[in-house]
Design a protein around this motif. Structure first.
Motif, PDB file in Angstrom:
ATOM      1  N   GLY A 133      41.255  41.114  35.828  1.00 20.25           N
ATOM      2  CA  GLY A 133      40.190  40.332  36.405  1.00 20.25           C
ATOM      3  C   GLY A 133      39.107  41.230  36.931  1.00 20.25           C
ATOM      4  N   GLY A 134      37.854  40.821  36.814  1.00 20.22           N
ATOM      5  CA  GLY A 134      36.749  41.643  37.264  1.00 20.22           C
ATOM      6  C   GLY A 134      36.041  41.004  38.424  1.00 20.22           C
ATOM      7  N   GLY A 135      35.419  41.799  39.274  1.00 17.96           N
ATOM      8  CA  GLY A 135      34.707  41.294  40.415  1.00 17.96           C
ATOM      9  C   GLY A 135      33.220  41.270  40.149  1.00 17.96           C
ATOM     10  N   GLY A 136      32.471  40.368  40.820  1.00 13.36           N
ATOM     11  CA  GLY A 136      31.040  40.296  40.686  1.00 13.36           C
ATOM     12  C   GLY A 136      30.367  41.273  41.626  1.00 13.36           C
ATOM     13  N   GLY A 137      29.002  41.185  41.672  1.00 11.54           N
ATOM     14  CA  GLY A 137      28.279  42.118  42.498  1.00 11.54           C
ATOM     15  C   GLY A 137      28.115  41.664  43.933  1.00 11.54           C
ATOM     16  N   THR A 138      28.060  40.349  44.170  1.00  8.93           N
ATOM     17  CA  THR A 138      27.847  39.856  45.526  1.00  8.93           C
ATOM     18  C   THR A 138      29.183  39.654  46.224  1.00  8.93           C
ATOM     19  N   LEU A 139      29.092  39.513  47.553  1.00  7.97           N
ATOM     20  CA  LEU A 139      30.307  39.309  48.339  1.00  7.97           C
ATOM     21  C   LEU A 139      31.024  38.037  47.908  1.00  7.97           C
ATOM     22  N   SER A 140      30.268  36.968  47.662  1.00 13.50           N
ATOM     23  CA  SER A 140      30.880  35.708  47.261  1.00 13.50           C
ATOM     24  C   SER A 140      31.574  35.831  45.903  1.00 13.50           C
ATOM     25  N   GLU A 141      30.941  36.541  44.958  1.00 11.71           N
ATOM     26  CA  GLU A 141      31.535  36.703  43.627  1.00 11.71           C
ATOM     27  C   GLU A 141      32.800  37.552  43.692  1.00 11.71           C
ATOM     28  N   ILE A 142      32.753  38.632  44.477  1.00 12.38           N
ATOM     29  CA  ILE A 142      33.931  39.489  44.605  1.00 12.38           C
ATOM     30  C   ILE A 142      35.069  38.719  45.264  1.00 12.38           C
ATOM     31  N   TYR A 143      34.733  37.888  46.251  1.00 15.43           N
ATOM     32  CA  TYR A 143      35.760  37.089  46.925  1.00 15.43           C
ATOM     33  C   TYR A 143      36.420  36.125  45.948  1.00 15.43           C
ATOM     34  N   GLN A 144      35.620  35.450  45.104  1.00 12.56           N
ATOM     35  CA  GLN A 144      36.183  34.522  44.124  1.00 12.56           C
ATOM     36  C   GLN A 144      37.077  35.259  43.127  1.00 12.56           C
ATOM     37  N   SER A 145      36.671  36.462  42.731  1.00 14.21           N
ATOM     38  CA  SER A 145      37.506  37.262  41.816  1.00 14.21           C
ATOM     39  C   SER A 145      38.838  37.609  42.473  1.00 14.21           C
ATOM     40  N   SER A 146      38.787  37.961  43.757  1.00 16.65           N
ATOM     41  CA  SER A 146      40.033  38.310  44.452  1.00 16.65           C
ATOM     42  C   SER A 146      40.954  37.103  44.570  1.00 16.65           C
ATOM     43  N   ARG A 147      40.386  35.911  44.773  1.00 20.28           N
ATOM     44  CA  ARG A 147      41.217  34.696  44.859  1.00 20.28           C
ATOM     45  C   ARG A 147      41.878  34.396  43.517  1.00 20.28           C
ATOM     46  N   ARG A 148      41.146  34.594  42.428  1.00 18.98           N
ATOM     47  CA  ARG A 148      41.740  34.358  41.097  1.00 18.98           C
ATOM     48  C   ARG A 148      42.877  35.339  40.831  1.00 18.98           C
ATOM     49  N   LEU A 149      42.664  36.586  41.213  1.00 14.95           N
ATOM     50  CA  LEU A 149      43.717  37.579  41.023  1.00 14.95           C
ATOM     51  C   LEU A 149      44.926  37.287  41.895  1.00 14.95           C
ATOM     52  N   LEU A 150      44.695  36.776  43.103  1.00 17.12           N
ATOM     53  CA  LEU A 150      45.807  36.405  43.979  1.00 17.12           C
ATOM     54  C   LEU A 150      46.650  35.292  43.354  1.00 17.12           C
ATOM     55  N   LEU A 151      45.985  34.289  42.799  1.00 17.62           N
ATOM     56  CA  LEU A 151      46.709  33.191  42.152  1.00 17.62           C
ATOM     57  C   LEU A 151      47.527  33.702  40.972  1.00 17.62           C
ATOM     58  N   ARG A 152      46.932  34.599  40.185  1.00 17.91           N
ATOM     59  CA  ARG A 152      47.639  35.122  39.025  1.00 17.91           C
ATOM     60  C   ARG A 152      48.829  35.974  39.445  1.00 17.91           C
ATOM     61  N   ALA A 153      48.641  36.802  40.476  1.00 18.59           N
ATOM     62  CA  ALA A 153      49.739  37.653  40.948  1.00 18.59           C
ATOM     63  C   ALA A 153      50.863  36.807  41.541  1.00 18.59           C
ATOM     64  N   ARG A 154      50.494  35.752  42.289  1.00 19.12           N
ATOM     65  CA  ARG A 154      51.513  34.881  42.881  1.00 19.12           C
ATOM     66  C   ARG A 154      52.299  34.159  41.794  1.00 19.12           C
ATOM     67  N   ASP A 155      51.601  33.693  40.751  1.00 15.80           N
ATOM     68  CA  ASP A 155      52.282  33.034  39.637  1.00 15.80           C
ATOM     69  C   ASP A 155      53.221  34.020  38.920  1.00 15.80           C
ATOM     70  N   GLY A 156      52.753  35.261  38.750  1.00 13.34           N
ATOM     71  CA  GLY A 156      53.601  36.259  38.121  1.00 13.34           C
ATOM     72  C   GLY A 156      54.852  36.550  38.932  1.00 13.34           C
ATOM     73  N   LEU A 157      54.725  36.578  40.253  1.00 15.55           N
ATOM     74  CA  LEU A 157      55.887  36.799  41.111  1.00 15.55           C
ATOM     75  C   LEU A 157      56.895  35.662  40.982  1.00 15.55           C
ATOM     76  N   GLU A 158      56.394  34.424  40.920  1.00 19.43           N
ATOM     77  CA  GLU A 158      57.289  33.280  40.769  1.00 19.43           C
ATOM     78  C   GLU A 158      58.054  33.363  39.454  1.00 19.43           C
ATOM     79  N   ARG A 159      57.362  33.760  38.384  1.00 20.62           N
ATOM     80  CA  ARG A 159      58.046  33.892  37.089  1.00 20.62           C
ATOM     81  C   ARG A 159      59.050  35.035  37.111  1.00 20.62           C
ATOM     82  N   LEU A 160      58.679  36.110  37.813  1.00 16.45           N
ATOM     83  CA  LEU A 160      59.601  37.239  37.913  1.00 16.45           C
ATOM     84  C   LEU A 160      60.855  36.860  38.700  1.00 16.45           C
ATOM     85  N   GLU A 161      60.685  36.042  39.736  1.00 10.75           N
ATOM     86  CA  GLU A 161      61.843  35.574  40.516  1.00 10.75           C
ATOM     87  C   GLU A 161      62.726  34.654  39.681  1.00 10.75           C
TER      88      GLU A 161
END
Length: 234
Positions: A4-32
């Motif tokens: 996942g890539g982040g944007g240039g503004t604070l809002s864009e970077i924040y949205q990128s971090s939220r998407r990555l958090l969702l993906r990482a959390r989903d990956g952890l659930e599958r790993l469990e």
């Protein structure tokens, strides 16, 4: 897992971090889920063609990227002028940092449990092999899996080192930029206080040149006088 890539503004970077958090959390659930079904014959995949080692590495990569985005967001929210907006973004970034720390802790626990199970299974296979000599193929299977898990852990360490280096570089850049800004503001304040205009600066420069030529002329005169005195005395 895709990067996942982040944007240039604070809002864009924040949205990128939220998407990555969702993906990482989903990956952890599958790993469990994979961990809980590790005794079944289909335990080597999680519906995406990944084995547990590949999935763990992908999650670790997302976690490291989120941590890097947190460093960037921490730098950006500090530059917000409005106090209310600055406090709001500070809390948002803190929540992202807390959540990614929690995900990293959960992943580390899973990796440790998997490594422990691999060692226990290998020990059992070795006992069976000594008993009937028919478990060598089981040992090879567990050796391959243990090596894959160790590779994932080594990759995780490399990502953590890269993240630490990035944090140090960004922090140093931010400090140097703040110092430069303060120096520029101080210089402007001094010039505004003294009130030196361009004409005054040019006048000072001309006076400096005149003083320099007077000094040169004095040195030449002194040399001539001493030379004439020397000739007269000899």
């Amino acid at each position: 897992m895709e990067g996942g890539g982040g944007g240039g503004t604070l809002s864009e970077i924040y949205q990128s971090s939220r998407r990555l958090l969702l993906r990482a959390r989903d990956g952890l659930e599958r790993l469990e889920r994979l961990e809980s079904s590790s005794s079944s014959s289909s335990a080597s995949s999680v519906g995406t063609g990944m084995n547990s080692s590949e999935l763990a590495f992908a999650i670790k990569r997302d976690i490291s990227q989120i941590q890097s985005l947190c460093v960037e967001m921490d730098r950006l929210w500090r530059s917000i002028g409005a106090r209310g907006q600055r406090d709001l973004w500070k809390r948002k970034v803190e929540l992202v940092a807390e959540e990614v720390d929690s995900l990293k802790e959960s992943l580390d626990k899973i990796l440790l449990r998997q490594q422990k199970r691999m060692l226990e299974a290998k020990e059992r296979a070795e006992l069976l092999e000594r008993a009937n000599g028919e478990s060598s193929h089981i040992l090879r299977i567990f050796d391959d899996e243990a090596q894959a898990m160790q590779s994932a852990r080594n990759s995780s360490m490399m990502l953590e080192e890269a993240y630490s280096t990035g944090v140090a570089i960004l922090s140093s850049y931010s400090v140097q930029r703040d110092r430069l800004k303060r120096a520029q503001r101080k210089a402007l304040d001094i010039l505004n206080t003294v009130g030196l205009s361009n004409s005054v600066l040019k006048l000072i420069e001309r006076r400096h040149r005149v003083d320099k030529w007077i000094a040169y002329a004095g040195m030449v005169t002194t040399v001539v006088v001493f030379y004439g005195f020397w000739r007269w005395t000899h």
